[in-house]
Scaffold this active site. Structure first.
Site, short mmCIF file in Angstrom:
data_model
loop_
_atom_site.label_atom_id
_atom_site.label_comp_id
_atom_site.label_asym_id
_atom_site.label_seq_id
_atom_site.Cartn_x
_atom_site.Cartn_y
_atom_site.Cartn_z
N ARG A 164 0.83 -1.22 0.00
CA ARG A 164 0.00 0.00 0.00
C ARG A 164 0.86 1.27 0.00
NH1 ARG A 164 -3.24 -3.61 -0.84
NH2 ARG A 164 -5.36 -3.80 -0.01
N SER A 233 -11.12 -1.39 1.95
CA SER A 233 -10.51 -1.52 3.28
C SER A 233 -10.32 -0.13 3.87
CB SER A 233 -9.13 -2.15 3.18
OG SER A 233 -9.20 -3.40 2.57
N GLU A 329 -6.50 3.86 5.67
CA GLU A 329 -5.93 3.71 4.34
C GLU A 329 -6.29 4.89 3.41
OE1 GLU A 329 -7.18 0.85 1.14
OE2 GLU A 329 -5.76 -0.39 2.23
#
Ligand code: EPU
Length: 344
Positions: A164, A233, A329
């Site tokens: 990520r 997410s 995130e």
């Protein structure tokens, strides 16, 4: 170039947050990237790059120039015995592009089917699912570099792809991603190690079936943003030391964890949230989804403040129980269109 004023971004962000932008422009070509940047400089506006809007948290009022990326096109660049290199416009829809590669018998991206968003955003957080990260199949990223005031091509090895993460996250206001160059395989090398993907595929070990099973699994767990607005997410899976894991295991022996190459372990944030009682739980109109606790859903007309109240409550409860601070995130923007750190 058509700069519009007072544009509502609600239809353009998958969490459905009400966000009024003072200035907005749709970007169809690399020429208009330069024009828009000049306009913003003249008007002393910050620039907010909007792609698929599937990983951002927007305030209700934005005084900035929103550049909505819509550069289209897929072009074959090169080919060798094993691979084909293709250049794709930042505005292409990611999932449609993945389906297209499978039709063209080009392999690698099938595990990443049904991820929301556009191609241009895929390198930013190095999208990943079911054992594959997009960085593995990127050759280079074509950008406009706002520091050097020129177009540039950044090779994959210079993108510092990690879980990520990429160079585009380190320096969020520097680059406007215009195209992504992919190097895809001509022969399938199917990655089926994730969870029950292998069993789900049964006897039909083909790239098409792999893609179909990924779509099926995602549809069974993840809410469709059209019905339940969300950003996928909401938290990253935390990466902790082996020592910390042993400590947590004393109270939670079944904690799902995945060893990393550097001796650290990745913990399932969804499991932590689930254990702390947040699966299917809501605070006002914002809650964690009942089939996958990692996904935060806007069940009604939530504002950014409502979203923050819920995710901070989740962070507090997880921290109390496991001593782990979950890191959100999605990218948080302030009213001037700049990226800011999340407050816990
Ligand atoms: N789990 C629970 N309760 C839950 C959710 C998960 O106990 O409510 C447990 C599961 O049983 C499993 C573990 O947590 O043992 C991991 O869950 P899952 O396989 O669903 O994957 P994930 O770690 O929650 C990550 C990515 C997803 C990606 C999947 C599949 C992150 C932050 N998320 O989720 O990415 O699709 O793996 O590879 O890395 C996204 O980023 O938007 C996204 C959906």
């Amino acid at each position: 170039m058509n700069i519009q004023q007072q544009v509502q971004l609600k239809p353009f962000n998958t969490l459905n947050l009400d966000a009024m932008a003072s200035h907005y422009v749709k970007i169809h070509s690399i020429e208009s990237v330069v024009d828009a940047i000049h306009f913003a400089q003249k008007q002393q506006l910050n620039i907010l790059i909007l792609s698929g809007g599937s990983n951002m948290l927007l305030p209700q009022h934005l005084h900035a120039l929103v550049m909505h990326m819509d550069i289209q096109g897929i072009e074959f660049l090169a080919e060798d015995e094993l691979t084909k290199t293709i250049k794709v416009g930042a505005g292409q829809v990611w999932h449609d592009f993945v389906l297209w590669t499978t039709e063209q018998q080009l392999y690698g991206l099938q595990n990443l089917a049904l991820i929301p968003g556009l191609v241009g955003a895929s390198p930013v957080q190095n999208i990943g699912a079911y054992g594959v990260e997009v960085g593995e199949f990127i050759e280079s990223v074509e950008v406009y570099d706002r520091h050097l005031n020129q177009f540039n091509s950044i090779q994959a090895q210079d993108c510092t792809f990690a879980y990520r993460h990429s160079i585009f996250k380190n320096d969020p206001n520097r680059y406007v991603i215009c195209h992504v160059v992919f190097k895809l395989l001509k022969n399938p090398d199917l990655k089926m190690n994730y969870g029950d993907l292998k069993t789900a595929m049964a006897d039909e070990i083909t790239a098409k079936n792999l893609q179909e099973q990924v779509i099926r699994i995602r549809q069974s767990k993840l809410p469709d943003p059209q019905t339940f607005p969300n950003v996928g997410s909401f938290f990253k899976n935390p990466i902790i030391s082996e020592q910390d894991l042993q400590q947590i295991k004393l109270n939670a022996p079944n904690i799902p964890h995945y060893p990393q190459n550097d001796g650290h372990v990745k913990i399932a944030a969804g499991w932590l949230i689930d254990q702390s009682g947040w699966k299917g739980k809501r605070l006002a109109q914002v809650g964690m989804f009942d089939k996958q606790a990692l996904v935060l859903v806007n069940y009604a007309e939530a504002t950014l403040e409502d979203v923050q109240a819920t995710y901070q409550a989740v962070q507090r409860d997880v921290f109390k129980q496991f001593n782990i601070l979950l890191e959100p995130e999605p990218v948080l923007f302030n009213e001037s269109g700049l990226i800011q750190a999340h407050v816990s």
